[in-house]
Scaffold this motif. Structure first.
Motif, PDB file in Angstrom:
ATOM      1  N   THR A  31     -17.162  -6.287  25.180  1.00 19.18           N
ATOM      2  CA  THR A  31     -17.290  -7.616  24.580  1.00 19.18           C
ATOM      3  C   THR A  31     -17.512  -7.572  23.073  1.00 19.18           C
ATOM      4  OG1 THR A  31     -19.692  -7.759  24.844  1.00 19.18           O
ATOM      5  CG2 THR A  31     -18.337  -8.441  26.721  1.00 19.18           C
ATOM      6  N   VAL A  32     -17.661  -6.384  22.523  1.00 20.07           N
ATOM      7  CA  VAL A  32     -17.968  -6.283  21.091  1.00 20.07           C
ATOM      8  C   VAL A  32     -16.944  -5.416  20.370  1.00 20.07           C
ATOM      9  CG1 VAL A  32     -20.439  -6.646  21.424  1.00 20.07           C
ATOM     10  CG2 VAL A  32     -19.518  -4.305  21.399  1.00 20.07           C
ATOM     11  N   ALA A  33     -16.766  -5.716  19.095  1.00 20.20           N
ATOM     12  CA  ALA A  33     -15.948  -4.860  18.248  1.00 20.20           C
ATOM     13  C   ALA A  33     -16.685  -3.556  17.968  1.00 20.20           C
ATOM     14  CB  ALA A  33     -15.646  -5.577  16.936  1.00 20.20           C
ATOM     15  N   MET A  34     -15.924  -2.540  17.620  1.00 18.77           N
ATOM     16  CA  MET A  34     -16.498  -1.239  17.302  1.00 18.77           C
ATOM     17  C   MET A  34     -15.990  -0.780  15.938  1.00 18.77           C
ATOM     18  SD  MET A  34     -18.424  -0.413  19.860  1.00 18.77           S
ATOM     19  CE  MET A  34     -18.689   1.348  19.532  1.00 18.77           C
ATOM     20  N   GLY A  35     -16.801   0.020  15.286  1.00 11.90           N
ATOM     21  CA  GLY A  35     -16.399   0.511  13.974  1.00 11.90           C
ATOM     22  C   GLY A  35     -16.805   1.955  13.762  1.00 11.90           C
ATOM     23  N   TRP A  36     -16.127   2.572  12.833  1.00  9.89           N
ATOM     24  CA  TRP A  36     -16.498   3.904  12.360  1.00  9.89           C
ATOM     25  C   TRP A  36     -16.847   3.799  10.876  1.00  9.89           C
ATOM     26  CZ3 TRP A  36     -17.276   8.230  15.206  1.00  9.89           C
ATOM     27  CH2 TRP A  36     -16.734   8.279  16.481  1.00  9.89           C
ATOM     28  N   PHE A  37     -17.967   4.393  10.532  1.00 10.81           N
ATOM     29  CA  PHE A  37     -18.411   4.489   9.147  1.00 10.81           C
ATOM     30  C   PHE A  37     -18.616   5.958   8.820  1.00 10.81           C
ATOM     31  CE2 PHE A  37     -19.533   0.035   8.081  1.00 10.81           C
ATOM     32  CZ  PHE A  37     -19.394  -0.536   9.331  1.00 10.81           C
ATOM     33  N   ARG A  38     -18.728   6.273   7.535  1.00 11.45           N
ATOM     34  CA  ARG A  38     -19.024   7.646   7.152  1.00 11.45           C
ATOM     35  C   ARG A  38     -19.908   7.654   5.916  1.00 11.45           C
ATOM     36  NH1 ARG A  38     -13.004   9.629   5.019  1.00 11.45           N
ATOM     37  NH2 ARG A  38     -12.961   8.386   3.093  1.00 11.45           N
ATOM     38  N   GLY A  50     -12.253  -0.239  11.943  1.00 10.39           N
ATOM     39  CA  GLY A  50     -12.852  -1.056  12.973  1.00 10.39           C
ATOM     40  C   GLY A  50     -11.789  -1.565  13.923  1.00 10.39           C
ATOM     41  N   ILE A  51     -12.233  -1.910  15.128  1.00  7.26           N
ATOM     42  CA  ILE A  51     -11.305  -2.416  16.147  1.00  7.26           C
ATOM     43  C   ILE A  51     -11.987  -3.545  16.911  1.00  7.26           C
ATOM     44  CG2 ILE A  51     -12.061  -0.677  17.846  1.00  7.26           C
ATOM     45  CD1 ILE A  51      -9.091  -0.565  18.772  1.00  7.26           C
ATOM     46  N   SER A  52     -11.230  -4.590  17.187  1.00 10.48           N
ATOM     47  CA  SER A  52     -11.778  -5.728  17.905  1.00 10.48           C
ATOM     48  C   SER A  52     -12.007  -5.378  19.375  1.00 10.48           C
ATOM     49  CB  SER A  52     -10.838  -6.923  17.787  1.00 10.48           C
ATOM     50  OG  SER A  52      -9.600  -6.627  18.406  1.00 10.48           O
ATOM     51  N   ARG A  53     -12.688  -6.246  20.065  1.00 12.50           N
ATOM     52  CA  ARG A  53     -13.081  -5.936  21.440  1.00 12.50           C
ATOM     53  C   ARG A  53     -11.903  -5.718  22.359  1.00 12.50           C
ATOM     54  NH1 ARG A  53     -15.537 -11.790  23.403  1.00 12.50           N
ATOM     55  NH2 ARG A  53     -13.641 -13.005  23.137  1.00 12.50           N
ATOM     56  N   SER A  54     -10.787  -6.384  22.089  1.00  5.12           N
ATOM     57  CA  SER A  54      -9.608  -6.273  22.943  1.00  5.12           C
ATOM     58  C   SER A  54      -8.552  -5.343  22.377  1.00  5.12           C
ATOM     59  CB  SER A  54      -8.990  -7.650  23.130  1.00  5.12           C
ATOM     60  OG  SER A  54      -8.558  -8.151  21.877  1.00  5.12           O
ATOM     61  N   SER A  55      -8.875  -4.670  21.287  1.00  4.55           N
ATOM     62  CA  SER A  55      -7.943  -3.774  20.580  1.00  4.55           C
ATOM     63  C   SER A  55      -6.812  -4.520  19.900  1.00  4.55           C
ATOM     64  CB  SER A  55      -7.343  -2.723  21.521  1.00  4.55           C
ATOM     65  OG  SER A  55      -8.350  -1.957  22.128  1.00  4.55           O
ATOM     66  N   GLY A  56      -6.910  -5.844  19.839  1.00  2.00           N
ATOM     67  CA  GLY A  56      -5.827  -6.599  19.233  1.00  2.00           C
ATOM     68  C   GLY A  56      -5.798  -6.548  17.719  1.00  2.00           C
ATOM     69  N   THR A  57      -6.931  -6.266  17.118  1.00  2.00           N
ATOM     70  CA  THR A  57      -7.019  -6.249  15.666  1.00  2.00           C
ATOM     71  C   THR A  57      -7.739  -4.990  15.214  1.00  2.00           C
ATOM     72  OG1 THR A  57      -7.172  -8.663  15.616  1.00  2.00           O
ATOM     73  CG2 THR A  57      -7.805  -7.489  13.619  1.00  2.00           C
ATOM     74  N   THR A  58      -7.180  -4.345  14.198  1.00  2.00           N
ATOM     75  CA  THR A  58      -7.844  -3.195  13.589  1.00  2.00           C
ATOM     76  C   THR A  58      -7.933  -3.409  12.093  1.00  2.00           C
ATOM     77  OG1 THR A  58      -5.738  -2.016  13.429  1.00  2.00           O
ATOM     78  CG2 THR A  58      -7.106  -1.554  15.353  1.00  2.00           C
ATOM     79  N   ARG A  59      -8.866  -2.751  11.486  1.00  2.00           N
ATOM     80  CA  ARG A  59      -9.041  -2.835  10.040  1.00  2.00           C
ATOM     81  C   ARG A  59      -9.312  -1.429   9.522  1.00  2.00           C
ATOM     82  NH1 ARG A  59     -12.906  -7.386   7.733  1.00  2.00           N
ATOM     83  NH2 ARG A  59     -11.179  -8.597   8.585  1.00  2.00           N
ATOM     84  N   TYR A  60      -8.690  -1.110   8.392  1.00  3.57           N
ATOM     85  CA  TYR A  60      -8.782   0.232   7.843  1.00  3.57           C
ATOM     86  C   TYR A  60      -9.232   0.191   6.391  1.00  3.57           C
ATOM     87  CZ  TYR A  60      -5.815   1.785  11.743  1.00  3.57           C
ATOM     88  OH  TYR A  60      -5.307   2.075  12.974  1.00  3.57           O
ATOM     89  N   ALA A  61      -9.993   1.178   5.985  1.00  2.00           N
ATOM     90  CA  ALA A  61     -10.248   1.377   4.565  1.00  2.00           C
ATOM     91  C   ALA A  61      -8.983   1.952   3.929  1.00  2.00           C
ATOM     92  CB  ALA A  61     -11.414   2.345   4.362  1.00  2.00           C
ATOM     93  N   SER A  71      -8.973   3.746  18.208  1.00  6.80           N
ATOM     94  CA  SER A  71      -8.559   3.204  19.496  1.00  6.80           C
ATOM     95  C   SER A  71      -9.789   3.129  20.390  1.00  6.80           C
ATOM     96  CB  SER A  71      -7.464   4.058  20.134  1.00  6.80           C
ATOM     97  OG  SER A  71      -7.928   5.384  20.369  1.00  6.80           O
ATOM     98  N   ARG A  72      -9.633   2.412  21.491  1.00  7.02           N
ATOM     99  CA  ARG A  72     -10.751   2.298  22.414  1.00  7.02           C
ATOM    100  C   ARG A  72     -10.244   2.231  23.839  1.00  7.02           C
ATOM    101  NH1 ARG A  72     -13.975  -2.887  20.866  1.00  7.02           N
ATOM    102  NH2 ARG A  72     -15.146  -2.367  22.763  1.00  7.02           N
ATOM    103  N   ASP A  73     -11.074   2.670  24.748  1.00 10.66           N
ATOM    104  CA  ASP A  73     -10.793   2.591  26.175  1.00 10.66           C
ATOM    105  C   ASP A  73     -11.982   1.874  26.807  1.00 10.66           C
ATOM    106  OD1 ASP A  73     -10.422   2.972  28.901  1.00 10.66           O
ATOM    107  OD2 ASP A  73      -9.593   4.969  28.667  1.00 10.66           O
TER     108      ASP A  73
END
Length: 124
Positions: A31-38, A50-61, A71-73
């Motif tokens: 139900t939540v979006a996920m992100g990677w930071f460094r 970052g990726i939205s909860r349904s994988s429909g939207t991603t955002r990149y630096a 990606s997410r499973d």
């Protein structure tokens, strides 16, 4: 409550690849979006992807566009970070994070839970 555990970090030569995984506990993962930071040595933590909860939207630096993929499973409660064409400047501790809501965001304050981080070192 969500617990996040990253894995897959290590030492790699420039031009190489690594795949990070982040396993999440709890029933709210899908139900939540996920992100990677460094966080590079001596620098502030920064958004990577970052990726939205349904994988429909991603955002990149911009710095990782064309090289990194998120990606997410949801069936496995896991989010992945595929890193290709690694550069020495990609050296950092990588953190996964679970957002407060389902929409992808690059803002720190939009993320409620964080993993402990995994070290990625890219040698030249």
């Amino acid at each position: 409550q969500v617990q996040l555990v990253e894995s897959g970090g290590g030492l790699v030569q420039a031009g190489g690849s690594l795949r990070l995984s982040c396993a999440a506990s709890g029933r709210t993962f899908s139900t939540v979006a996920m992100g990677w930071f460094r966080q590079p040595p001596g620098k502030e933590r920064e958004f990577v992807l970052g990726i939205s909860r349904s994988s429909g939207t991603t955002r990149y630096a911009d710095s990782v566009l064309g090289r990194f993929t998120i990606s997410r499973d949801n069936a496995k409660n896991t989010v992945y970070l595929q890193m290709n064409k690694l550069k020495p400047e990609d050296t950092a501790v990588y953190y996964c994070a679970a957002a407060k809501g389902g929409a992808v965001s690059s803002a720190f304050f939009e993320y409620a839970y964080w993993g402990q981080g995994t070290q990625v070192t890219v040698s030249s």
